[in-house]
Enzyme design. Structure first.
Site, short mmCIF file in Angstrom:
data_model
loop_
_atom_site.label_atom_id
_atom_site.label_comp_id
_atom_site.label_asym_id
_atom_site.label_seq_id
_atom_site.Cartn_x
_atom_site.Cartn_y
_atom_site.Cartn_z
CB SER A 150 -0.89 -0.01 1.25
OG SER A 150 -1.52 1.25 1.44
CE1 TYR A 200 -3.31 -0.25 5.28
CE2 TYR A 200 -3.74 -2.58 5.65
CZ TYR A 200 -3.55 -1.51 4.78
OH TYR A 200 -3.61 -1.71 3.43
CE LYS A 204 -1.51 -4.33 3.22
NZ LYS A 204 -1.80 -5.61 2.56
#
Ligand code: WQD
Length: 343
Positions: free
Chosen positions: A127, A152, A156
């Site tokens: 992302s 989060y 990644k």
């Protein structure tokens, strides 16, 4: 000779299911695993309707290593496309251990089973959030990473680093890390689309739910950013363009590439109000909104330099903002309650 399969983890989800359609359309064999925490098998049934092809889909949690092994025992896997993971930014701030355990623990299990079965080609769903607050724009793949502030985004970043280390330790591994900007829209059939649980975190699913009457207005998080109209600017990319980028990445891993990284974006930034206006034009429905204070952790502007993917994957986003809105509306208006039967 048994056929090769592409294993798609999280394949029942929004990005996963759209990618499965494009893989099947490109005549790959696909097997899906998903723990169904954030998805339902109905999406796979719709994928089969769209493509006329069957897709073995198994409820498997990546935290259950033996369950992963059972899939590798049954199917001859050539490439793994890894989408599975938790992805709610706000939730990750409140529950970091859940995100580290699920996203990183699950990925390590997957990589260990891949190694055991000598499957060393992976395409990872990363992302743009790994870039944190951009130091320059447009953002290219050389931009510093690791600046993300939520768990989060850090998962990644950490998973990218784990995969890079695996490829450095064993040169027979090949990995393509795909950094998504803001996926929106739906397959033209209107049969599959984004199906957030509860209140949508992301802008466009919320806007679509306002248009279909599930929400009475949009809350615009801040109109005092240093942007043309004061609202946040992002690089919105049609989900089918994004899915086709994954298909293009298969050739790269199969040719042998070591570990490479690509932005999947359009290179064009649109503001929140640009998106609202575009959706009103596509649906001929008003989207009432109220301005509220900025959302914690949000940045003003980010959009991609997508040149490397174009040069090295032969891929470029082609679908317009109007198509993103028209296709999103067809999904939402045909499925006001997502995959749940209309109540
Ligand atoms: C876009 C813009 C908001 C909702 C996140 C993740 C990223 C990726 C995509 C998974 C911002 C504004 C939003 C609303 C609003 N997810 N907004 N009202 O934050 O760019 O990226 O989703 O990979 O990793 O970080 O996307 O859609 O949440 O927000 O005003 O109800 O819309 O402030 O400017 P974001 P978003």
């Amino acid at each position: 000779m048994s056929e090769d399969y592409i294993l798609v983890t999280g394949g029942a989800g929004y990005i996963g299911s759209h990618t499965v359609v494009e893989l099947l359309n490109s005549n790959y064999n696909v097997v899906v695993i998903d723990n169904l925490v954030n998805a339902c098998m109905e999406s796979i049934s719709r994928v089969e309707e769209i493509t006329g092809k069957t897709v073995p889909a198994l409820q498997v949690d990546l935290l259950d290593k033996n369950a992963i092994k059972s899939v590798f025992k049954k199917y001859k896997i050539s490439v793994v496309m890894h989408f599975a993971g938790l992805k709610a930014v706000g939730e990750s701030v409140e529950l970091p251990l859940l995100y580290y355990h699920t996203n990183i623990g699950g990925t390590v299990n997957l990589l260990e089973v891949m190694k055991e079965y000598n499957v060393k080609n992976i395409i990872f769903s990363s992302s743009a959030t790994v870039y944190g607050t951009p130091q320059y724009l447009p953002v290219d793949e050389n931009h510093p990473v690791g600046g993300c502030t939520n768990a989060y985004g850090k998962t990644k970043f950490f998973i990218e680093e784990i995969i890079k280390d695996v490829c450095n330790a064993d040169k027979s591994w090949n990995a393509v890390l795909l950094r998504y900007f803001n996926p929106v829209g739906a397959h033209k059939s209107g049969k599959i689309g984004e199906n957030p649980q509860g209140v949508p975190n992301n802008l466009m699913p919320f806007v679509a739910q306002v248009a279909v009457g599930r929400r009475d207005h949009l809350t615009v998080f801040g109109d005092d950013y240093d942007t043309p109209d004061g609202t946040g600017v992002r690089d919105y990319i049609h989900i089918v363009d994004l899915a086709q980028g994954h298909v293009a990445a298969i050739k790269k891993v199969e040719a042998g590439c070591g570990c490479v990284v690509y932005n999947l974006g359009t290179g064009i930034g649109y503001s929140v109000l640009d998106m609202v206006k575009a959706f009103e034009k596509a649906t001929e429905k008003p989207i009432p909104y109220k301005v509220a204070p900025r959302r914690a952790g949000d940045i003003a502007t980010v959009y991609a330099n997508p040149q490397n993917a174009e040069k090295e994957l032969g891929w470029k986003a082609t679908r317009t903002l109007d198509e993103m809105c028209e296709d999103l509306w067809r999904w939402q208006s045909n499925n006001p309650n997502g995959y749940k039967a209309s109540s």
